[in-house]
Design an enzyme around this catalytic site. Structure first.
Site, PDB file in Angstrom:
ATOM      1  N   ARG A 309     -28.650  19.282   4.272  1.00 45.57           N
ATOM      2  CA  ARG A 309     -27.598  18.604   5.027  1.00 45.57           C
ATOM      3  C   ARG A 309     -28.044  18.507   6.480  1.00 45.57           C
ATOM      4  O   ARG A 309     -27.988  19.465   7.237  1.00 45.57           O
ATOM      5  CB  ARG A 309     -26.291  19.421   4.912  1.00 45.57           C
ATOM      6  CG  ARG A 309     -25.058  18.714   5.435  1.00 45.57           C
ATOM      7  CD  ARG A 309     -23.915  19.709   5.576  1.00 45.57           C
ATOM      8  NE  ARG A 309     -24.087  20.513   6.780  1.00 45.57           N
ATOM      9  CZ  ARG A 309     -23.775  21.800   6.880  1.00 45.57           C
ATOM     10  NH1 ARG A 309     -23.322  22.456   5.853  1.00 45.57           N
ATOM     11  NH2 ARG A 309     -23.939  22.443   8.023  1.00 45.57           N
ATOM     12  N   HIS A 313     -21.310  20.078   8.454  1.00 43.63           N
ATOM     13  CA  HIS A 313     -20.572  20.147   7.187  1.00 43.63           C
ATOM     14  C   HIS A 313     -19.495  19.070   7.157  1.00 43.63           C
ATOM     15  O   HIS A 313     -19.376  18.305   6.205  1.00 43.63           O
ATOM     16  CB  HIS A 313     -19.950  21.530   7.034  1.00 43.63           C
ATOM     17  CG  HIS A 313     -19.028  21.648   5.867  1.00 43.63           C
ATOM     18  ND1 HIS A 313     -19.464  21.613   4.568  1.00 43.63           N
ATOM     19  CD2 HIS A 313     -17.678  21.767   5.810  1.00 43.63           C
ATOM     20  CE1 HIS A 313     -18.423  21.721   3.754  1.00 43.63           C
ATOM     21  NE2 HIS A 313     -17.333  21.806   4.477  1.00 43.63           N
ATOM     22  N   TYR A 322     -24.969  28.111  13.826  1.00 44.92           N
ATOM     23  CA  TYR A 322     -25.478  28.975  12.763  1.00 44.92           C
ATOM     24  C   TYR A 322     -26.868  28.591  12.255  1.00 44.92           C
ATOM     25  O   TYR A 322     -27.404  29.256  11.381  1.00 44.92           O
ATOM     26  CB  TYR A 322     -24.491  29.026  11.590  1.00 44.92           C
ATOM     27  CG  TYR A 322     -24.078  27.675  11.042  1.00 44.92           C
ATOM     28  CD1 TYR A 322     -24.884  26.985  10.132  1.00 44.92           C
ATOM     29  CD2 TYR A 322     -22.869  27.092  11.414  1.00 44.92           C
ATOM     30  CE1 TYR A 322     -24.503  25.760   9.625  1.00 44.92           C
ATOM     31  CE2 TYR A 322     -22.472  25.864  10.910  1.00 44.92           C
ATOM     32  CZ  TYR A 322     -23.294  25.204  10.006  1.00 44.92           C
ATOM     33  OH  TYR A 322     -22.914  23.980   9.501  1.00 44.92           O
TER      34      TYR A 322
END
Length: 417
Positions: A309, A313, A322
């Site tokens: 990805r 998200h 992160y």
């Protein structure tokens, strides 16, 4: 032939000289012996088991196109794409380019306040277009909420997807007209829906298959485990297509499983395969094979499309909190669209005129999407009270009246000024 991921590791060898490919089973045996030596041995065993699991985390995967756009042979899957024509290859490229453009427009529209939320597919185009084009018209597809490329393959108008994220509709399309179910926001529940539908297909004796999409995060859900159990026991004609994009929001895959996701199928008694999710040809071939198995009465298959990805998200997420740029840049070098373009150019299957024409088509699509979204009416604020109960309910009526008074207060305030 299959090729290893760049992060793959050789399996650890046991004292007997046999390769440990069990992802921790040998470590468990060591633990039995280690218990005799006391707590220190047990701790050492735990560390060894974890190391073994980590080393076996990235085994071989099916790949037909390298990141450099070179065709590689695979005896098991070559036959499923052997007859593909240059026109069909250009079609796959067009699908990916237009899907990415649509996705980029949706992200921009959300940033401009036109959509409530958007879940981007950036980087996952090959997994979705390859698998989507492998389906037949009579197959039934159960998506989650990021399968915009699959929706494109099933003929769903992109503006219908945007209407849902704008709050104008609850999906905007008739699932039975495209054999493409409405988006499922509840994580993993569509896997059970797909399994039940596939069991019905088998009982009806229909010559069709079902495919369910979900992500690596959803693979940890109980609904997915239950769907594996039922599909295996009833030999349901269903393909489970897991897009492992490495991150379940901010949770990396290694914190969800000790073995590669595709290996979970073994415990339920059906095959699993890991495919290069950035290779549209491999995704097409592997999905065709799995759907063929399902139609032939051979039961379910789990496909793990190993992809990434590239974006957030959803538009409410900040991936920089992160994960680092180094990881993202490494995956951008494996870009699925660039990979196929290199192959098309090297094989003389597409010229500059094709790419220029596609760019014009992309601009037209972007403009149409923007205009369609901005022309959508505001959703009916009172629609949330409809169809809550079949015969109505006093509490819902009371809440509707309270909400109406609340809305009216804004009009009164504006009139007072």
């Amino acid at each position: 032939m299959t090729v290893e991921s760049s992060a793959a590791r050789k399996p650890r060898r046991t004292a007997a000289g046999k390769a440990d490919t069990t992802g921790g089973a040998t470590g468990g045996k060591t633990g039995t012996a280690g218990a005799k030596t006391g707590a220190t041995g047990a701790k050492r065993t735990t560390r060894t088991t974890r190391t073994t699991a980590k080393k076996s985390a990235e085994p071989e995967l099916v790949q037909l196109l390298t990141p450099e756009g070179k065709r590689v042979k695979n005896a098991e899957y070559d036959g499923y794409v052997a007859g593909i024509t240059p026109e069909e290859l250009r079609g796959l490229y067009r699908d990916m380019v237009l899907t990415r453009r649509f996705d980029a427009e949706a992200t921009a529209l959300q940033r401009q306040g036109e959509l409530g939320l958007w879940a981007s597919l950036l980087g996952q185009e090959a997994a979705q277009i390859g698998s989507g084009r492998a389906t037949r018209e009579d197959d039934y597809v159960f998506p989650t909420y990021r399968e915009h490329g699959v929706a494109w393959c099933r003929g769903v108008d992109p503006t219908n997807l945007l209407g849902m994220f704008r709050g104008v509709n609850n999906g905007g399309w008739d699932p039975n007209s495209n054999n493409f179910h409405l988006y499922t926001i509840v994580i993993g529940s569509q896997a059970l829906h797909a399994t039940g539908y596939a069991m019905g297909v088998a009982k009806d004796g229909a010559d069709s298959a079902v495919i369910a999409y979900f992500g690596d995060g959803a693979s940890s859900q109980g609904d997915v485990a239950e769907s594996f159990t039922f599909s295996a026991v009833y030999n349901a004609p269903v393909v489970f297509f897991c897009q492992n994009n490495q991150w379940a929001i901010s949770e990396p895959t290694e914190k969800q499983t000790r073995v590669p996701l595709y290996q979970r199928a073994q415990g339920y008694g059906f095959p699993g395969v890991r495919v290069d999710g950035n290779d549209v040809l491999a995704c097409l071939a592997v999905t065709k094979s799995a759907l063929e198995r399902a139609r032939n009465g051979e039961g379910p298959t789990l496909i793990e499309a190993f992809t990434y990805r590239m974006g957030a998200h959803t538009t409410s997420d900040d991936p920089s909190r992160y994960r680092g740029d180094e990881e993202r840049l490494a995956w951008e070098a494996k870009d699925p669209i660039l990979r196929l373009r290199r192959y098309l150019e090297a094989s003389n299957h597409a010229d500059e005129g094709f790419f220029a024409e596609l760019e014009t088509e992309s601009e037209t699509l972007g403009r149409r999407v923007r205009e369609a979204v901005r022309a959508m009416p505001d959703p009916d604020h009172f629609a949330i009270f409809e169809n809550v109960y079949a015969d109505g309910h006093a509490l819902v009526d009371e809440e509707r009246a309270q909400f109406a008074a609340y809305q009216a207060s804004f009009a009164d305030a504006e009139g007072g000024h």
